[in-house]
Each structure stands twice: as structure tokens, then as C-alpha cells.
Write a protein that holds these residues in place. Structure first.
Motif, short mmCIF file in Angstrom:
data_model
loop_
_atom_site.label_atom_id
_atom_site.label_comp_id
_atom_site.label_asym_id
_atom_site.label_seq_id
_atom_site.Cartn_x
_atom_site.Cartn_y
_atom_site.Cartn_z
N GLY A 14 -9.91 31.17 -27.01
CA GLY A 14 -9.57 32.32 -26.38
C GLY A 14 -8.49 33.18 -27.29
N VAL A 15 -7.75 33.97 -27.03
CA VAL A 15 -6.48 34.48 -28.07
C VAL A 15 -5.11 34.30 -27.95
CG1 VAL A 15 -5.94 36.97 -28.79
CG2 VAL A 15 -7.74 36.85 -27.98
N ALA A 16 -4.68 33.83 -29.07
CA ALA A 16 -3.26 32.90 -29.04
C ALA A 16 -2.32 33.84 -29.31
CB ALA A 16 -3.44 31.82 -29.92
N ALA A 36 -4.68 32.98 -23.97
CA ALA A 36 -4.95 33.65 -22.79
C ALA A 36 -6.87 34.59 -23.82
CB ALA A 36 -4.70 35.43 -23.02
N ASP A 37 -7.40 34.50 -22.44
CA ASP A 37 -9.26 34.98 -22.19
C ASP A 37 -9.23 35.87 -23.42
OD1 ASP A 37 -9.78 33.00 -21.17
OD2 ASP A 37 -10.01 33.92 -18.70
N GLU A 38 -9.14 36.72 -23.60
CA GLU A 38 -9.09 38.14 -24.39
C GLU A 38 -7.95 38.65 -25.05
OE1 GLU A 38 -9.88 41.41 -21.02
OE2 GLU A 38 -11.99 39.44 -21.23
N GLY A 39 -7.71 39.24 -25.26
CA GLY A 39 -6.83 40.59 -25.91
C GLY A 39 -6.82 40.75 -27.46
N GLU A 40 -6.42 42.24 -27.54
CA GLU A 40 -5.65 42.71 -29.04
C GLU A 40 -5.45 41.65 -29.62
OE1 GLU A 40 -6.80 45.99 -31.43
OE2 GLU A 40 -6.86 45.49 -29.56
N ILE A 41 -6.63 40.95 -31.26
CA ILE A 41 -6.85 40.07 -32.62
C ILE A 41 -5.17 40.75 -33.65
CG2 ILE A 41 -7.35 39.11 -34.40
CD1 ILE A 41 -7.92 38.44 -31.29
N SER A 42 -4.02 40.25 -33.89
CA SER A 42 -3.54 40.61 -34.94
C SER A 42 -4.20 41.39 -36.29
CB SER A 42 -2.11 40.68 -35.97
OG SER A 42 -1.91 40.35 -35.12
N LYS A 101 -7.41 35.17 -32.86
CA LYS A 101 -8.63 34.86 -32.75
C LYS A 101 -9.17 33.24 -32.80
CE LYS A 101 -14.01 35.83 -31.93
NZ LYS A 101 -14.27 35.64 -30.81
N THR A 102 -9.25 32.76 -31.59
CA THR A 102 -9.75 31.15 -32.03
C THR A 102 -11.01 30.54 -30.92
OG1 THR A 102 -8.84 29.56 -29.77
CG2 THR A 102 -6.93 30.84 -31.77
#
Length: 156
Positions: free
Chosen positions: A11-13, A28-34, A7-8
Motif C-alpha cells: 500500500g502507500v506508506a 494505507a490501501d491507497e493514496g497520493e504518492i509524493s 508506494k510499497t
């Protein structure tokens, strides 16, 4: 190839790499964070976090982007643009030795697989305009302001 999602503020790197180095950093604008970061990616994740926290101006982890010889040349040129500075596509083309290659340089710049680390966001139009950025011009503006914040002068 290991992958982590970070998370940045932008967005999500997505960070991908292996023992040879980091091959891809994209946004990306969104996504699952590790929740678990692979050991091989820990240094890249830590350095990116430090960058966003304002504690880092360069990156020292191993890079391993995939690209043509010309793209690699352009990406190496991008690495020489100092933190907080910008360069036009024309200046970059001249620096790389061929002013007529401006379109090819711009194309290679747009194919940069290492978001932020290979600072394609520091390349602007000859007139100083924010031009073409795969992550969106609002991200480019944010990154440039993050790297060169203007301080408000006191009126009194």
C-alpha cells in the motif's frame, strides 16, 4: 513536520518526521504518492525501499515516536526482535519484566506509530498464530514471509 507518501508492495506508506527524527510511518490501501521527497525524509524513504527490495534487514535513521513511558519501553523491546524471528506477546512481557502486563504490552504494540521499523509484526500469539495487526493480518503475514522466506526444496 514534513510528510512523504511512498508506494510499497503493501500500500502507500505515510512517513512523517523532522530534524529530531521520524515520528510516524503508517500504511494505507491507497493514496497520493509524493513526487518530491523532503530532504529530512530521504534516508527513511531510501531505507524503506531497500527493505522492500530485500537489501536491508535493519534501519539506521533517527526515530522520534511519541508515546507514554510504558509504550516507549515496549517499542524498544520490539526493536530487539531480530529480523526473520518472532516472539509471542507472553515472551515479550516476560522480557520486559512483568508477565502480568501481557494485555498492556499488546495494547502498546498496537499503538506503535512506526510501521515496519519498530517491528510489531514480529509479535505473534503464544500458539504461533498471527494475532492482531493494525495494518491487517494479510500485511503481517506478507512481512513475516518477506523476512523469512521459505525456500522450495528440490525434489530431484
Amino acid at each position: 513536520m514534513e510528510t512523504a507518501y511512498l508506494k510499497t508492495p503493501l500500500g502507500v506508506a505515510k512517513i512523517m518526521g523532522d530534524e529530531k527524527g521520524i515520528a510516524v510511518i503508517s500504511i494505507a490501501d491507497e493514496g497520493e504518492i509524493s513526487s518530491i521527497i523532503p530532504v529530512i525524509l530521504e534516508e527513511a524513504v531510501n531505507q524503506l525501499n531497500d527493505y522492500f527490495d530485500g537489501k536491508r534487514i535493519d534501519f539506521t535513521f533517527q526515530l522520534n515516536p511519541s508515546g507514554t513511558e510504558f509504550q516507549q519501553k515496549v517499542w524498544k523491546g520490539l526493536l530487539e526482535i531480530p529480523f526473520g524471528k518472532t516472539m509471542s506477546y507472553l515472551e515479550l512481557s516476560k522480557k520486559l519484566g512483568d508477565v502480568k502486563a501481557i494485555r498492556a504490552v499488546a495494547s502498546a504494540n498496537g499503538k506503535n506509530p512506526l510501521w515496519i521499523v519498530v517491528p510489531c509484526h514480529r509479535v505473534i500469539g503464544t500458539d504461533g498464530s498471527l494475532t492482531g495487526y493494525a495494518g491487517g493480518l494479510w500485511r503481517k503475514k506478507w512481512l513475516l514471509e518477506h523476512e523469512n522466506p521459505t525456500t522450495q526444496q528440490s525434489l530431484f
